[in-house]
Motif scaffolding. Structure first.
Motif, mmCIF file in Angstrom:
data_model
loop_
_atom_site.group_PDB
_atom_site.id
_atom_site.type_symbol
_atom_site.label_atom_id
_atom_site.label_comp_id
_atom_site.label_asym_id
_atom_site.label_seq_id
_atom_site.Cartn_x
_atom_site.Cartn_y
_atom_site.Cartn_z
ATOM 1 N N VAL A 55 0.842 -1.183 0.000
ATOM 2 C CA VAL A 55 0.000 0.000 0.000
ATOM 3 C C VAL A 55 0.883 1.240 0.000
ATOM 4 C CG1 VAL A 55 -1.752 1.301 1.261
ATOM 5 C CG2 VAL A 55 -1.854 -1.194 1.190
ATOM 6 N N GLU A 56 0.653 2.108 -0.964
ATOM 7 C CA GLU A 56 1.348 3.385 -1.029
ATOM 8 C C GLU A 56 0.286 4.482 -1.060
ATOM 9 O OE1 GLU A 56 4.186 3.620 -4.186
ATOM 10 O OE2 GLU A 56 5.282 1.821 -3.544
ATOM 11 N N GLY A 57 -0.003 5.046 0.091
ATOM 12 C CA GLY A 57 -1.057 6.050 0.170
ATOM 13 C C GLY A 57 -2.401 5.443 -0.163
ATOM 14 N N THR A 58 -3.040 5.953 -1.200
ATOM 15 C CA THR A 58 -4.349 5.443 -1.616
ATOM 16 C C THR A 58 -4.243 4.434 -2.751
ATOM 17 O OG1 THR A 58 -4.621 7.340 -3.111
ATOM 18 C CG2 THR A 58 -5.549 7.539 -0.894
ATOM 19 N N GLU A 105 -0.207 0.105 -10.336
ATOM 20 C CA GLU A 105 -0.834 0.837 -9.247
ATOM 21 C C GLU A 105 -2.349 0.767 -9.405
ATOM 22 O OE1 GLU A 105 2.500 4.384 -8.685
ATOM 23 O OE2 GLU A 105 0.601 4.803 -9.725
ATOM 24 N N TYR A 106 -3.038 0.224 -8.411
ATOM 25 C CA TYR A 106 -4.496 0.155 -8.453
ATOM 26 C C TYR A 106 -5.096 1.233 -7.550
ATOM 27 C CZ TYR A 106 -4.242 -4.294 -10.893
ATOM 28 O OH TYR A 106 -4.007 -5.271 -11.831
ATOM 29 N N VAL A 107 -5.999 2.013 -8.113
ATOM 30 C CA VAL A 107 -6.805 2.946 -7.338
ATOM 31 C C VAL A 107 -8.218 2.360 -7.312
ATOM 32 C CG1 VAL A 107 -7.721 5.289 -7.136
ATOM 33 C CG2 VAL A 107 -5.403 4.911 -8.046
ATOM 34 N N VAL A 108 -8.655 1.958 -6.127
ATOM 35 C CA VAL A 108 -9.934 1.262 -5.999
ATOM 36 C C VAL A 108 -11.015 2.268 -5.605
ATOM 37 C CG1 VAL A 108 -11.161 -0.654 -4.935
ATOM 38 C CG2 VAL A 108 -8.676 -0.795 -5.261
ATOM 39 N N ALA A 109 -11.913 2.530 -6.529
ATOM 40 C CA ALA A 109 -13.009 3.479 -6.303
ATOM 41 C C ALA A 109 -14.237 2.749 -5.764
ATOM 42 C CB ALA A 109 -13.344 4.212 -7.593
ATOM 43 N N SER A 110 -15.193 3.505 -5.300
ATOM 44 C CA SER A 110 -16.456 2.921 -4.813
ATOM 45 C C SER A 110 -17.631 3.823 -5.159
ATOM 46 C CB SER A 110 -16.384 2.690 -3.303
ATOM 47 O OG SER A 110 -15.917 3.830 -2.613
ATOM 48 N N PHE A 111 -17.528 4.534 -6.288
ATOM 49 C CA PHE A 111 -18.559 5.507 -6.649
ATOM 50 C C PHE A 111 -19.893 4.863 -7.010
ATOM 51 C CE2 PHE A 111 -16.432 4.603 -10.670
ATOM 52 C CZ PHE A 111 -17.478 4.481 -11.575
ATOM 53 N N LEU A 112 -19.865 3.586 -7.397
ATOM 54 C CA LEU A 112 -21.118 2.949 -7.789
ATOM 55 C C LEU A 112 -22.059 2.725 -6.610
ATOM 56 C CD1 LEU A 112 -19.959 0.473 -10.555
ATOM 57 C CD2 LEU A 112 -21.338 2.522 -10.811
ATOM 58 N N ASP A 113 -21.550 2.837 -5.396
ATOM 59 C CA ASP A 113 -22.428 2.719 -4.231
ATOM 60 C C ASP A 113 -23.489 3.811 -4.219
ATOM 61 O OD1 ASP A 113 -21.187 0.476 -3.277
ATOM 62 O OD2 ASP A 113 -19.952 1.522 -1.804
ATOM 63 N N ALA A 114 -23.156 4.964 -4.774
ATOM 64 C CA ALA A 114 -24.128 6.048 -4.822
ATOM 65 C C ALA A 114 -25.311 5.682 -5.712
ATOM 66 C CB ALA A 114 -23.465 7.329 -5.333
ATOM 67 N N ARG A 115 -25.068 4.799 -6.670
ATOM 68 C CA ARG A 115 -26.141 4.392 -7.579
ATOM 69 C C ARG A 115 -27.001 3.282 -6.980
ATOM 70 N NH1 ARG A 115 -24.322 3.266 -13.583
ATOM 71 N NH2 ARG A 115 -23.908 5.500 -13.348
ATOM 72 N N THR A 116 -26.373 2.371 -6.251
ATOM 73 C CA THR A 116 -27.122 1.238 -5.701
ATOM 74 C C THR A 116 -27.773 1.563 -4.365
ATOM 75 O OG1 THR A 116 -25.215 0.369 -4.499
ATOM 76 C CG2 THR A 116 -25.516 -0.381 -6.774
ATOM 77 N N GLY A 117 -27.278 2.607 -3.690
ATOM 78 C CA GLY A 117 -27.808 2.931 -2.375
ATOM 79 C C GLY A 117 -27.290 1.995 -1.308
ATOM 80 N N ALA A 193 -12.451 5.276 1.809
ATOM 81 C CA ALA A 193 -12.968 6.623 1.539
ATOM 82 C C ALA A 193 -11.894 7.508 0.906
ATOM 83 C CB ALA A 193 -13.483 7.248 2.832
ATOM 84 N N ASP A 194 -10.666 7.382 1.391
ATOM 85 C CA ASP A 194 -9.571 8.167 0.820
ATOM 86 C C ASP A 194 -9.282 7.748 -0.617
ATOM 87 O OD1 ASP A 194 -9.307 9.520 3.204
ATOM 88 O OD2 ASP A 194 -7.585 8.340 3.906
ATOM 89 N N SER A 195 -9.372 6.446 -0.892
ATOM 90 C CA SER A 195 -9.139 5.948 -2.242
ATOM 91 C C SER A 195 -10.212 6.450 -3.206
ATOM 92 C CB SER A 195 -9.098 4.420 -2.239
ATOM 93 O OG SER A 195 -8.741 3.912 -3.504
ATOM 94 N N GLU A 196 -11.451 6.466 -2.747
ATOM 95 C CA GLU A 196 -12.537 7.012 -3.562
ATOM 96 C C GLU A 196 -12.299 8.489 -3.842
ATOM 97 O OE1 GLU A 196 -16.030 8.178 -5.484
ATOM 98 O OE2 GLU A 196 -14.949 6.288 -5.409
ATOM 99 N N PHE A 199 -9.767 8.879 -6.504
ATOM 100 C CA PHE A 199 -10.362 8.651 -7.822
ATOM 101 C C PHE A 199 -11.104 9.900 -8.301
ATOM 102 C CE2 PHE A 199 -14.503 7.730 -9.811
ATOM 103 C CZ PHE A 199 -14.059 7.378 -11.074
ATOM 104 N N GLU A 200 -11.906 10.484 -7.431
ATOM 105 C CA GLU A 200 -12.685 11.659 -7.809
ATOM 106 C C GLU A 200 -11.787 12.822 -8.205
ATOM 107 O OE1 GLU A 200 -15.434 12.646 -4.729
ATOM 108 O OE2 GLU A 200 -16.267 10.621 -4.609
ATOM 109 N N GLU A 201 -10.652 12.935 -7.544
ATOM 110 C CA GLU A 201 -9.752 14.055 -7.806
ATOM 111 C C GLU A 201 -8.781 13.790 -8.953
ATOM 112 O OE1 GLU A 201 -7.906 14.689 -4.034
ATOM 113 O OE2 GLU A 201 -9.683 15.635 -3.136
ATOM 114 N N SER A 202 -8.777 12.558 -9.461
ATOM 115 C CA SER A 202 -7.810 12.197 -10.501
ATOM 116 C C SER A 202 -8.144 12.804 -11.855
ATOM 117 C CB SER A 202 -7.748 10.668 -10.649
ATOM 118 O OG SER A 202 -8.967 10.169 -11.206
#
Length: 238
Positions: A55-58, A105-117, A193-196, A199-202
């Motif tokens: 792990v290197e940061g996010t 380097e993998y950046v693991v997002a979780s933005f789809l949770d906003a769609r599924t609730g 949350a930091d990884s998400e 992603f948003e800021e990338s």
């Protein structure tokens, strides 16, 4: 041509032309498949076994940190096109990482949770982060198994704790009291949350997205066809 899933908030601020993104939606699916576990091809699992991860940061970095090239991959565990990319591009990256040609380097997002609730992507991201602590090869193998066992559609009960642990059963040596506790207790929730946020800021705007030494690869079939992906990497200098 397949379209990628795009976070609306990010897409509104980023030009889709940057990485060939096209706005798209997630397909509907039933909840019955949520608990299914699919085996990963043995030859692919063997290639993943010895790949170190840290792990290197996010970011979760796979392969030799001193490799001459860096491939950055943005994924969301619930993204169907990410699963398609893992099936086609994953073996290529595993081969190159194993040879010391690239670090991934993998950046693991979780933005789809906003769609599924729900928090299915975040639960899966937490489990992926936990797998890094289990030793070399465990993250890479678990990620491949996780995408192979991705729930059908965007149901609210996808990637339950039980489902994630059943997937982990297929990765030799991954299950342990520490891993199970991390999955059950969401130990790495802050990191997720930091990884998400990363992603948003990338500015990439959607998943999957692949950059080679900071330069985006073209989208479309180049990410979903093994031969085309190899060629895209060659053209990028890898």
């Amino acid at each position: 041509m397949p379209v990628r899933r795009t976070r609306r908030v990010v897409a509104a601020a980023v030009s889709a032309g940057l990485i060939g993104l096209a706005a798209g939606g997630c397909s509907d699916g039933g909840a019955a498949a949520a608990a299914a576990v699919t085996a990963v091809a043995p030859e692919h699992t063997k290639a993943l076994t010895g790949l170190p991860a840290a792990v290197e940061g996010t970011k979760i970095v796979v392969g030799d940190p001193s490799a001459p090239h860096t491939v950055t991959v943005y994924v969301d565990p619930r993204c169907g096109y990410c699963a398609k990319f893992e099936a086609s591009g994953g073996p290529v990256l595993a081969e190159l990482a194993g040879a010391g040609t690239v670090r991934v380097e993998y950046v693991v997002a979780s933005f789809l949770d906003a769609r599924t609730g729900d928090t299915a992507s975040a639960r899966a991201a937490n489990a992926l982060r936990a797998s890094v602590e289990a030793g070399p090869g465990k993250f890479a193998a678990f990620q491949a198994a996780l995408f192979a066992s991705q729930p059908d559609g965007e149901t609210e009960d996808g990637f339950s704790v039980g489902h994630l642990l059943r997937i982990a059963d297929g990765v030799d040596g991954l299950r342990s009291p520490a891993f199970d506790r991390a999955v059950r207790e969401n130990t790495y929730g802050t990191w997720v949350a930091d990884s998400e946020r990363a992603f948003e800021e990338s500015g990439v705007g959607g998943t999957p997205a692949v950059l080679v030494d900071g330069t985006p690869l073209p989208g479309g079939n180049a990410l979903y066809d093994t031969a085309q992906f190899r060629e895209a990497l060659r053209e990028a200098g890898v």
